[in-house]
Design a protein around this motif. Structure first.
Motif, PDB file in Angstrom:
ATOM      1  N   VAL A  23       4.680  18.953 -21.813  1.00  0.00           N
ATOM      2  CA  VAL A  23       4.468  17.985 -20.723  1.00  0.00           C
ATOM      3  C   VAL A  23       5.104  18.492 -19.430  1.00  0.00           C
ATOM      4  CG1 VAL A  23       5.044  15.680 -19.910  1.00  0.00           C
ATOM      5  CG2 VAL A  23       4.207  15.994 -22.237  1.00  0.00           C
ATOM      6  N   ALA A  24       6.302  19.074 -19.531  1.00  0.00           N
ATOM      7  CA  ALA A  24       6.966  19.602 -18.344  1.00  0.00           C
ATOM      8  C   ALA A  24       6.173  20.750 -17.734  1.00  0.00           C
ATOM      9  CB  ALA A  24       8.383  20.057 -18.701  1.00  0.00           C
ATOM     10  N   LEU A  25       5.633  21.636 -18.556  1.00  0.00           N
ATOM     11  CA  LEU A  25       4.821  22.740 -18.048  1.00  0.00           C
ATOM     12  C   LEU A  25       3.513  22.237 -17.454  1.00  0.00           C
ATOM     13  CD1 LEU A  25       5.344  25.301 -20.955  1.00  0.00           C
ATOM     14  CD2 LEU A  25       6.327  25.409 -18.658  1.00  0.00           C
ATOM     15  N   GLN A  26       2.934  21.207 -18.071  1.00  0.00           N
ATOM     16  CA  GLN A  26       1.708  20.617 -17.541  1.00  0.00           C
ATOM     17  C   GLN A  26       1.952  20.007 -16.168  1.00  0.00           C
ATOM     18  OE1 GLN A  26       0.123  17.493 -19.971  1.00  0.00           O
ATOM     19  NE2 GLN A  26      -1.436  16.907 -18.500  1.00  0.00           N
ATOM     20  N   SER A  30      -3.792  11.564 -31.709  1.00  0.00           N
ATOM     21  CA  SER A  30      -2.542  12.117 -31.204  1.00  0.00           C
ATOM     22  C   SER A  30      -2.570  13.644 -31.217  1.00  0.00           C
ATOM     23  CB  SER A  30      -1.374  11.605 -32.041  1.00  0.00           C
ATOM     24  OG  SER A  30      -0.150  12.179 -31.615  1.00  0.00           O
ATOM     25  N   THR A  31      -3.149  14.224 -32.268  1.00  0.00           N
ATOM     26  CA  THR A  31      -3.248  15.684 -32.346  1.00  0.00           C
ATOM     27  C   THR A  31      -4.153  16.230 -31.251  1.00  0.00           C
ATOM     28  OG1 THR A  31      -2.885  15.643 -34.736  1.00  0.00           O
ATOM     29  CG2 THR A  31      -3.921  17.605 -33.826  1.00  0.00           C
ATOM     30  N   CYS A  32      -5.279  15.564 -30.993  1.00  0.00           N
ATOM     31  CA  CYS A  32      -6.210  16.011 -29.948  1.00  0.00           C
ATOM     32  C   CYS A  32      -5.559  15.927 -28.563  1.00  0.00           C
ATOM     33  CB  CYS A  32      -7.489  15.196 -29.989  1.00  0.00           C
ATOM     34  SG  CYS A  32      -8.504  15.474 -31.466  1.00  0.00           S
ATOM     35  N   ARG A  33      -4.797  14.882 -28.318  1.00  0.00           N
ATOM     36  CA  ARG A  33      -4.107  14.763 -27.034  1.00  0.00           C
ATOM     37  C   ARG A  33      -3.068  15.864 -26.878  1.00  0.00           C
ATOM     38  NH1 ARG A  33      -3.137   8.171 -27.039  1.00  0.00           N
ATOM     39  NH2 ARG A  33      -5.269   7.580 -26.420  1.00  0.00           N
ATOM     40  N   ALA A  64      -3.802  22.982 -23.613  1.00  0.00           N
ATOM     41  CA  ALA A  64      -4.903  23.669 -22.922  1.00  0.00           C
ATOM     42  C   ALA A  64      -4.750  23.627 -21.409  1.00  0.00           C
ATOM     43  CB  ALA A  64      -6.244  23.060 -23.334  1.00  0.00           C
ATOM     44  N   MET A  65      -3.996  22.694 -20.880  1.00  0.00           N
ATOM     45  CA  MET A  65      -3.838  22.561 -19.432  1.00  0.00           C
ATOM     46  C   MET A  65      -2.723  23.445 -18.884  1.00  0.00           C
ATOM     47  SD  MET A  65      -4.415  18.453 -18.889  1.00  0.00           S
ATOM     48  CE  MET A  65      -4.401  18.632 -17.097  1.00  0.00           C
ATOM     49  N   ILE A  66      -2.000  24.149 -19.739  1.00  0.00           N
ATOM     50  CA  ILE A  66      -0.949  25.059 -19.276  1.00  0.00           C
ATOM     51  C   ILE A  66      -1.592  26.337 -18.754  1.00  0.00           C
ATOM     52  CG2 ILE A  66       1.064  26.403 -19.962  1.00  0.00           C
ATOM     53  CD1 ILE A  66       1.664  24.322 -22.060  1.00  0.00           C
ATOM     54  N   ARG A  67      -1.183  26.771 -17.579  1.00  0.00           N
ATOM     55  CA  ARG A  67      -1.703  27.983 -16.962  1.00  0.00           C
ATOM     56  C   ARG A  67      -0.547  28.969 -16.756  1.00  0.00           C
ATOM     57  NH1 ARG A  67      -5.408  25.918 -18.622  1.00  0.00           N
ATOM     58  NH2 ARG A  67      -7.351  25.247 -17.624  1.00  0.00           N
ATOM     59  N   ASN A  68      -0.727  30.195 -17.251  1.00  0.00           N
ATOM     60  CA  ASN A  68       0.304  31.225 -17.131  1.00  0.00           C
ATOM     61  C   ASN A  68      -0.213  32.387 -16.308  1.00  0.00           C
ATOM     62  OD1 ASN A  68       1.961  29.716 -18.817  1.00  0.00           O
ATOM     63  ND2 ASN A  68       1.337  30.805 -20.661  1.00  0.00           N
ATOM     64  N   GLN A  69       0.708  33.062 -15.625  1.00  0.00           N
ATOM     65  CA  GLN A  69       0.395  34.285 -14.896  1.00  0.00           C
ATOM     66  C   GLN A  69       0.769  35.471 -15.790  1.00  0.00           C
ATOM     67  OE1 GLN A  69      -1.196  34.311 -12.005  1.00  0.00           O
ATOM     68  NE2 GLN A  69      -1.144  32.066 -11.822  1.00  0.00           N
TER      69      GLN A  69
END
Length: 263
Positions: free
Chosen positions: A120-123, A173-176, A182-187
């Motif tokens: 959640v923090a990374l999102q 809950s698992t799907c959420r 999936a919304m985390i983006r890394n460089q």
């Protein structure tokens, strides 16, 4: 499980994670790597619960460290692959378990809660919200997976959901949870470093060649007989590789008896 030593985490000045009571094993083949994976899997506890007849009661992390380098190059590329099997989350009030299984379920749910906090923090950080702190230190698992969560990596999550109606809340809950991942983006960038050991070996070889050349110039080189069969084969392979090399800056090193020949 009680016979296994407890794992401790130590962080150095460069924020590199070191593990105490863990060992690294070299695997030369795929079979050896799979045997290590099966060996680690035997240390997991499996119990029967109201939701699963063979429920794993612990998480499993299998880490593969890879190194690649080109022949003659001082640079080395390093990669780390974390294969993670998370224990399933179960609603204690719904399953009605007690005793050891209840205690295990509490630990599993707590560790998954800490993992969700990190995600959640990374999102929120990726969404541009003012979230400067990511709570990696809340649990051992999030510290181990710090590189795979928000670091220089690519992360893929495979979620397993139940199609039965009685497990609908757990499936949602698992799907959420998977959606947040999936919304985390890394460089991502290549982990390429200069290998000090390779530089030392190359410099030592250059010193040996220079000493041989000096002996040749001074006339101190001892007389030697004709080339042996192994030496002729080695020189033939070097010459053929040099001729086939398209790079015009290629060189061939024949040792101390001759200088480096350049195209």
């Amino acid at each position: 499980m009680e016979d296994l030593p407890q794992v401790y985490i130590q962080e150095d000045e460069d924020q590199n994670i070191n593990f105490k009571n863990l060992s690294i094993h070299r695997a030369a083949t795929e079979e050896e790597a799979l045997n290590l994976l099966f060996l680690g899997d035997t240390n997991r506890t499996v119990s029967e619960t109201p939701m699963n007849q063979a429920s794993t009661r612990s998480h499993c992390i299998f880490t593969i460290l890879l190194e690649a380098r080109r022949a003659g190059s001082d640079k080395v590329r390093r990669s780390k692959l974390n294969l993670v099997d998370l224990a399933g989350s179960e609603r204690v009030a719904k399953t009605g378990v007690d005793g050891t299984i209840l205690k295990e379920a509490k630990y599993i749910n707590l560790s998954l809660h800490y993992l969700e906090q990190v995600i959640v923090a990374l999102q929120e950080r990726n969404m541009g919200l003012s979230r400067g702190h990511v709570p990696y230190r809340n649990s051992l698992m999030t510290m181990v997976l710090r590189d795979s969560l928000g670091g220089n990596c690519k992360t893929v999550m495979v979620a397993t959901a139940s199609g039965e109606g009685q497990n609908m809340e757990e499936s949602i809950s698992t799907c959420r949870f998977a959606q947040r991942v999936a919304m985390i983006r890394n460089q991502v960038s290549v982990n390429e470093q200069v290998d000090p050991a390779a530089i030392i070996r190359r410099l030592k070889q250059e010193v040996r060649d220079l000493k041989e050349e000096l002996r040749l110039v001074r006339g101190d080189a001892p007389e030697r007989g004709p080339l042996t069969t192994n030496e002729l084969d080695r020189l033939t392979k070097q010459l053929l590789a040099y001729v086939d090399e398209p790079d015009q800056t290629a060189s061939i090193n024949l040792g101390g008896d001759m200088m480096v020949i350049r195209a």
